[in-house]
Motif scaffolding. Sequence first.
Motif, PDB file in Angstrom:
ATOM      1  N   PHE A 422     -27.783 -11.630  -3.117  1.00  0.00           N
ATOM      2  CA  PHE A 422     -27.101 -10.379  -2.806  1.00  0.00           C
ATOM      3  C   PHE A 422     -27.335  -9.301  -3.858  1.00  0.00           C
ATOM      4  O   PHE A 422     -26.908  -8.157  -3.689  1.00  0.00           O
ATOM      5  CB  PHE A 422     -25.603 -10.630  -2.657  1.00  0.00           C
ATOM      6  N   GLY A 423     -28.030  -9.625  -4.927  1.00  0.00           N
ATOM      7  CA  GLY A 423     -28.397  -8.603  -5.897  1.00  0.00           C
ATOM      8  C   GLY A 423     -29.530  -7.721  -5.419  1.00  0.00           C
ATOM      9  O   GLY A 423     -29.802  -6.672  -6.025  1.00  0.00           O
ATOM     10  N   TYR A 424     -30.212  -8.114  -4.345  1.00  0.00           N
ATOM     11  CA  TYR A 424     -31.293  -7.315  -3.769  1.00  0.00           C
ATOM     12  C   TYR A 424     -30.737  -6.439  -2.644  1.00  0.00           C
ATOM     13  O   TYR A 424     -29.705  -6.738  -2.045  1.00  0.00           O
ATOM     14  CB  TYR A 424     -32.403  -8.212  -3.233  1.00  0.00           C
ATOM     15  N   HIS A 425     -31.463  -5.370  -2.361  1.00  0.00           N
ATOM     16  CA  HIS A 425     -31.068  -4.472  -1.270  1.00  0.00           C
ATOM     17  C   HIS A 425     -31.790  -4.802   0.033  1.00  0.00           C
ATOM     18  O   HIS A 425     -31.284  -4.469   1.113  1.00  0.00           O
ATOM     19  CB  HIS A 425     -31.351  -3.017  -1.646  1.00  0.00           C
ATOM     20  N   ALA A 426     -32.962  -5.404  -0.055  1.00  0.00           N
ATOM     21  CA  ALA A 426     -33.727  -5.735   1.151  1.00  0.00           C
ATOM     22  C   ALA A 426     -34.648  -6.909   0.846  1.00  0.00           C
ATOM     23  O   ALA A 426     -34.967  -7.193  -0.316  1.00  0.00           O
ATOM     24  CB  ALA A 426     -34.531  -4.531   1.645  1.00  0.00           C
ATOM     25  N   VAL A 427     -35.074  -7.595   1.913  1.00  0.00           N
ATOM     26  CA  VAL A 427     -35.993  -8.731   1.814  1.00  0.00           C
ATOM     27  C   VAL A 427     -37.122  -8.509   2.805  1.00  0.00           C
ATOM     28  O   VAL A 427     -36.889  -8.138   3.969  1.00  0.00           O
ATOM     29  CB  VAL A 427     -35.276 -10.067   2.102  1.00  0.00           C
ATOM     30  N   ILE A 428     -38.363  -8.735   2.353  1.00  0.00           N
ATOM     31  CA  ILE A 428     -39.535  -8.652   3.221  1.00  0.00           C
ATOM     32  C   ILE A 428     -40.156 -10.050   3.309  1.00  0.00           C
ATOM     33  O   ILE A 428     -40.433 -10.675   2.278  1.00  0.00           O
ATOM     34  CB  ILE A 428     -40.572  -7.658   2.673  1.00  0.00           C
ATOM     35  N   LEU A 429     -40.352 -10.525   4.530  1.00  0.00           N
ATOM     36  CA  LEU A 429     -40.998 -11.816   4.768  1.00  0.00           C
ATOM     37  C   LEU A 429     -42.386 -11.562   5.336  1.00  0.00           C
ATOM     38  O   LEU A 429     -42.524 -10.953   6.403  1.00  0.00           O
ATOM     39  CB  LEU A 429     -40.168 -12.657   5.740  1.00  0.00           C
ATOM     40  N   LEU A 445     -29.717 -15.904   4.224  1.00  0.00           N
ATOM     41  CA  LEU A 445     -30.390 -14.683   4.654  1.00  0.00           C
ATOM     42  C   LEU A 445     -29.615 -13.974   5.773  1.00  0.00           C
ATOM     43  O   LEU A 445     -29.526 -12.746   5.814  1.00  0.00           O
ATOM     44  CB  LEU A 445     -31.797 -15.014   5.138  1.00  0.00           C
ATOM     45  N   ARG A 446     -29.056 -14.783   6.655  1.00  0.00           N
ATOM     46  CA  ARG A 446     -28.262 -14.198   7.742  1.00  0.00           C
ATOM     47  C   ARG A 446     -27.031 -13.493   7.183  1.00  0.00           C
ATOM     48  O   ARG A 446     -26.680 -12.381   7.593  1.00  0.00           O
ATOM     49  CB  ARG A 446     -27.856 -15.293   8.729  1.00  0.00           C
ATOM     50  N   ARG A 447     -26.363 -14.117   6.229  1.00  0.00           N
ATOM     51  CA  ARG A 447     -25.209 -13.491   5.584  1.00  0.00           C
ATOM     52  C   ARG A 447     -25.618 -12.252   4.799  1.00  0.00           C
ATOM     53  O   ARG A 447     -24.872 -11.276   4.722  1.00  0.00           O
ATOM     54  CB  ARG A 447     -24.524 -14.488   4.647  1.00  0.00           C
ATOM     55  N   PHE A 448     -26.810 -12.310   4.208  1.00  0.00           N
ATOM     56  CA  PHE A 448     -27.313 -11.174   3.435  1.00  0.00           C
ATOM     57  C   PHE A 448     -27.368  -9.909   4.295  1.00  0.00           C
ATOM     58  O   PHE A 448     -27.014  -8.812   3.842  1.00  0.00           O
ATOM     59  CB  PHE A 448     -28.698 -11.511   2.888  1.00  0.00           C
ATOM     60  N   VAL A 449     -27.792 -10.055   5.539  1.00  0.00           N
ATOM     61  CA  VAL A 449     -27.884  -8.902   6.427  1.00  0.00           C
ATOM     62  C   VAL A 449     -26.532  -8.589   7.059  1.00  0.00           C
ATOM     63  O   VAL A 449     -26.070  -7.444   7.023  1.00  0.00           O
ATOM     64  CB  VAL A 449     -28.946  -9.147   7.518  1.00  0.00           C
ATOM     65  N   ALA A 450     -25.892  -9.592   7.631  1.00  0.00           N
ATOM     66  CA  ALA A 450     -24.684  -9.356   8.414  1.00  0.00           C
ATOM     67  C   ALA A 450     -23.485  -8.979   7.561  1.00  0.00           C
ATOM     68  O   ALA A 450     -22.695  -8.106   7.935  1.00  0.00           O
ATOM     69  CB  ALA A 450     -24.361 -10.588   9.256  1.00  0.00           C
ATOM     70  N   GLU A 451     -23.311  -9.621   6.400  1.00  0.00           N
ATOM     71  CA  GLU A 451     -22.125  -9.402   5.582  1.00  0.00           C
ATOM     72  C   GLU A 451     -22.388  -8.480   4.396  1.00  0.00           C
ATOM     73  O   GLU A 451     -21.627  -7.549   4.152  1.00  0.00           O
ATOM     74  CB  GLU A 451     -21.588 -10.748   5.084  1.00  0.00           C
ATOM     75  N   ARG A 452     -23.464  -8.746   3.673  1.00  0.00           N
ATOM     76  CA  ARG A 452     -23.750  -7.920   2.511  1.00  0.00           C
ATOM     77  C   ARG A 452     -24.241  -6.531   2.903  1.00  0.00           C
ATOM     78  O   ARG A 452     -24.112  -5.551   2.194  1.00  0.00           O
ATOM     79  CB  ARG A 452     -24.790  -8.641   1.641  1.00  0.00           C
ATOM     80  N   GLY A 453     -24.838  -6.411   4.121  1.00  0.00           N
ATOM     81  CA  GLY A 453     -25.339  -5.127   4.589  1.00  0.00           C
ATOM     82  C   GLY A 453     -26.746  -4.826   4.156  1.00  0.00           C
ATOM     83  O   GLY A 453     -27.159  -3.667   4.105  1.00  0.00           O
ATOM     84  N   ASN A 472     -34.985 -20.167  17.304  1.00  0.00           N
ATOM     85  CA  ASN A 472     -33.765 -20.983  17.206  1.00  0.00           C
ATOM     86  C   ASN A 472     -33.385 -21.273  15.749  1.00  0.00           C
ATOM     87  O   ASN A 472     -32.892 -22.346  15.422  1.00  0.00           O
ATOM     88  CB  ASN A 472     -33.921 -22.302  17.970  1.00  0.00           C
ATOM     89  N   THR A 473     -33.623 -20.305  14.871  1.00  0.00           N
ATOM     90  CA  THR A 473     -33.188 -20.419  13.483  1.00  0.00           C
ATOM     91  C   THR A 473     -32.269 -19.245  13.162  1.00  0.00           C
ATOM     92  O   THR A 473     -32.169 -18.267  13.916  1.00  0.00           O
ATOM     93  CB  THR A 473     -34.379 -20.401  12.516  1.00  0.00           C
ATOM     94  N   ALA A 474     -31.596 -19.347  12.007  1.00  0.00           N
ATOM     95  CA  ALA A 474     -30.711 -18.265  11.591  1.00  0.00           C
ATOM     96  C   ALA A 474     -31.487 -16.977  11.355  1.00  0.00           C
ATOM     97  O   ALA A 474     -31.002 -15.883  11.667  1.00  0.00           O
ATOM     98  CB  ALA A 474     -29.961 -18.671  10.320  1.00  0.00           C
ATOM     99  N   VAL A 475     -32.700 -17.084  10.825  1.00  0.00           N
ATOM    100  CA  VAL A 475     -33.522 -15.893  10.610  1.00  0.00           C
ATOM    101  C   VAL A 475     -33.979 -15.314  11.949  1.00  0.00           C
ATOM    102  O   VAL A 475     -34.024 -14.099  12.137  1.00  0.00           O
ATOM    103  CB  VAL A 475     -34.724 -16.219   9.714  1.00  0.00           C
ATOM    104  N   GLY A 476     -34.319 -16.169  12.895  1.00  0.00           N
ATOM    105  CA  GLY A 476     -34.705 -15.693  14.216  1.00  0.00           C
ATOM    106  C   GLY A 476     -33.588 -14.927  14.903  1.00  0.00           C
ATOM    107  O   GLY A 476     -33.842 -13.982  15.662  1.00  0.00           O
ATOM    108  N   ASP A 477     -32.333 -15.316  14.633  1.00  0.00           N
ATOM    109  CA  ASP A 477     -31.207 -14.581  15.211  1.00  0.00           C
ATOM    110  C   ASP A 477     -31.139 -13.157  14.685  1.00  0.00           C
ATOM    111  O   ASP A 477     -30.686 -12.248  15.393  1.00  0.00           O
ATOM    112  CB  ASP A 477     -29.898 -15.306  14.900  1.00  0.00           C
ATOM    113  N   ILE A 478     -31.561 -12.953  13.440  1.00  0.00           N
ATOM    114  CA  ILE A 478     -31.474 -11.621  12.841  1.00  0.00           C
ATOM    115  C   ILE A 478     -32.518 -10.685  13.432  1.00  0.00           C
ATOM    116  O   ILE A 478     -32.269  -9.485  13.582  1.00  0.00           O
ATOM    117  CB  ILE A 478     -31.684 -11.715  11.309  1.00  0.00           C
ATOM    118  N   LEU A 479     -33.676 -11.202  13.793  1.00  0.00           N
ATOM    119  CA  LEU A 479     -34.788 -10.362  14.226  1.00  0.00           C
ATOM    120  C   LEU A 479     -34.477  -9.632  15.527  1.00  0.00           C
ATOM    121  O   LEU A 479     -33.754 -10.154  16.389  1.00  0.00           O
ATOM    122  CB  LEU A 479     -36.045 -11.215  14.399  1.00  0.00           C
ATOM    123  N   PRO A 480     -35.020  -8.437  15.709  1.00  0.00           N
ATOM    124  CA  PRO A 480     -34.730  -7.650  16.921  1.00  0.00           C
ATOM    125  C   PRO A 480     -35.573  -8.023  18.132  1.00  0.00           C
ATOM    126  O   PRO A 480     -35.499  -7.346  19.156  1.00  0.00           O
ATOM    127  CB  PRO A 480     -35.044  -6.219  16.461  1.00  0.00           C
TER     128      PRO A 480
END
Length: 791
Positions: A422-429, A445-453, A472-480
């Motif tokens: 959470f010390g980072y502002h964004a993550v690039i994969l 990673l999912r919490r990083f986007v959903a909760e940390r913003g 079917n992964t937590a990261v896949g749920d985040i993707l648009p």
Amino acid sequence: MTMPAGTVIIPGSQWVWPAAALLIVAVLLVLWSYRRAPRIGRVHKIAFCLKLLGVSALVLCLIEPLWSGRRAESGANLFVVAADNSGGMSIRDQGASVSRGEILREAFKNGAAEWLAALADDFQVRRYIFDSKLRSLTDFSALTFDGKATAIGASLRAIVDRYQGRPLAGVLLMTDGNATDMGEKPYDFTNVPPVYPVVIGGERPRKDIALVNASVTQTSFEDAPVTIQADVEASGYSGRTVAVELLDDSGVLVERQQWEVRRNDEKQVFRFRLRPEAEGLLYYRLNAAEMVLGGDSGDRPEGPPEATRANNERTIVVDRGKGPYRILYVAGRPNWEYKFLQRAISEDRQVQMVGLLRVARREPKYDWRGHAGEQSNPLYRGFDPDDPEQTEQYDQPVIVRLNTRDETELVDGFPKTAEELFGYHAVILDDVEAGFFSQDQMDLLRRFVAERGGGLLMLGGMETFQKGGYRNTAVGDILPVYLDRLPDVPGDTRVSLSLTREGWLQPWARLRDNEQAEQERLSRMPEFRVLNRVRAVKPGARVIATIGGERTQQLPALVVQRFGSGRSAALTIGDIWRWGLKDPDMRDDMYKFWRQALRWLVADVPGRISLQAVHAPDQANQPVALRALARGKDFEPLDNVSVKIEVREPGGQNVRLTAEPDAGQSGLFEAAYLPRVSGGYFARAVITDAEGNELGSAEAGWAVDMEAREFQSLKTNRPLLEKIAGQTGGRVIELAELDDFVRTLPGKKAPITAVWVKPLWDLPGLLPVIFVFLLFCLGAEWALRRWKGIP
């Protein structure tokens, strides 16, 4: 004179029965006389009715009828007279020799205020003046017309609260109607007594130039990330030139735009696009004034001055942010993207990118051979093979850390705790498969986007999206985008990029400031060969760009969406680096695209410590709520801390405040501040723990214009006054008819009333009317009889 409302009462006097007998005899005689007379059509009936009406009127005079009704009991009810004391009353209307305030003051002078004495004869009069607040007084000599606001709504509510449960018959509201606290939202007039607004002023004030509204918008468009918009109105300046200037905090002119006014009442929108070099909070000043054609910038016209200069200036605050914004770049193999990304952000002092690059995959233990008898990974040759703990790490992937803050950052690879990530502002994969992460890390990673913003961007490649096993992964749920399997397209597929309609509306997705230049740029872009094909985008996601060829359909290339408190993006192209290999101009475009995209990715990402200034310009005294949100490294709220806020006022004075915990939200602290002068304000909040150690700080800025809303419009606001009167049961009164209106007030509805009874003949003007009616009936009947020869 208006006859008071009431009812006719027939008293039980000694003349009632004789009058009734007389009426019966008279009716019989009239019937007998007309039965003997020859009947001549309709004239016979008309004459009979006239004779009967005349006889009835004579009989009515004998029984002495009474007129009865109800009126406000003298001295039992209260009536409020509220006068506008705001600065807007100093305006002079077109053709007027005195201001609205002087007209109002004249209405209260002893010789002219007969209406006030008449009102005091029937009611207990309470006198008030109002501007930003309501104040009681004994007389209206205290009118100064220097108030900074016109709080009509708040003043009416204060009157209702002050006289709750008491017999308040109404409110006489003397104002021009330009309320500063009653915007477009509906106002609650529950339990408000009848309000009778008295309109002070005319529809056309003297000539005036007004900055009606000023606003700031910021985008990630690199050429002009800040746009300041000024809405200007000019009244009475047809054929003149108006100049609007933008100056920085030190008074240096940034830009001047001129406007040739063609009509007497005209509006114009000015837009200033700029690219400030400084970061943090910046203050600008807008100024609008008439300019002399052919003169210098400081020349001012001669002749009558405009109505007021109070609405010609505004202070603007621009928050450019304060980095560094840290982005974690995770790649499954060395590639060109990291190189170009680093070169792109080298021109942006506020963005830092930390790299975590895998240069060799994890290999099965003891599956390789090096020197004779060597059973460890040759890439780790030189480590002590006798160390059992070290030996266990020989079969781990080889990961390189780049641009880290210190030796400990990312030493264990991808973060495993919220405090680290959470010390980072964004993550690039980039080209890294789902197996690179543990289940806990993907949930993180999912919490990083959903909760940390935070922001998440996945780039295309051989091991991302569906090919990387993210379905079917937590990261896949985040993707648009959906990660369903699609059949591969055979052959060498070359595709080109194009913007969608949504993409044209996003400043960060464009690289030119006009459509023609952008279309030309897109046509010159190289073809791409690596594409992760996706079936569809998720609901709520926006497709910014598509990609396709002559023989292939258009597929999503750049898709974005909001996810919880943060945002995510999918760039399905895996060889963006080709863009920068063709020529230097295109390489610069690619760098610009990356800078704008990364700026968009980190935009609005909250910090651990934040300070928000909630300004209420439509309330009295324009209060400001300073709200500090304190969170730990894991972004959990902090409660056992102290929050001190220092406010720097426009004059340079400092005010120190202590924020108190909010009862409804953990980690939120709030302090109230009342600005005293117009200008730009700066606040800094410092968070300390129980031992006095500083945990962090945050800054906020805002602008206050004490008279902006007061002088936003100089015309009398009659529609608002009619609305108030209609909703409360009153009506709008003109100043010239005030004397007559006040005399009718006792006959209107009041909390305490008394019954009055008087002879009907005492009503002014009624006896002459009855006499004329009697003569008309009898005279007309006689004339008809003579005309037709009826005996």
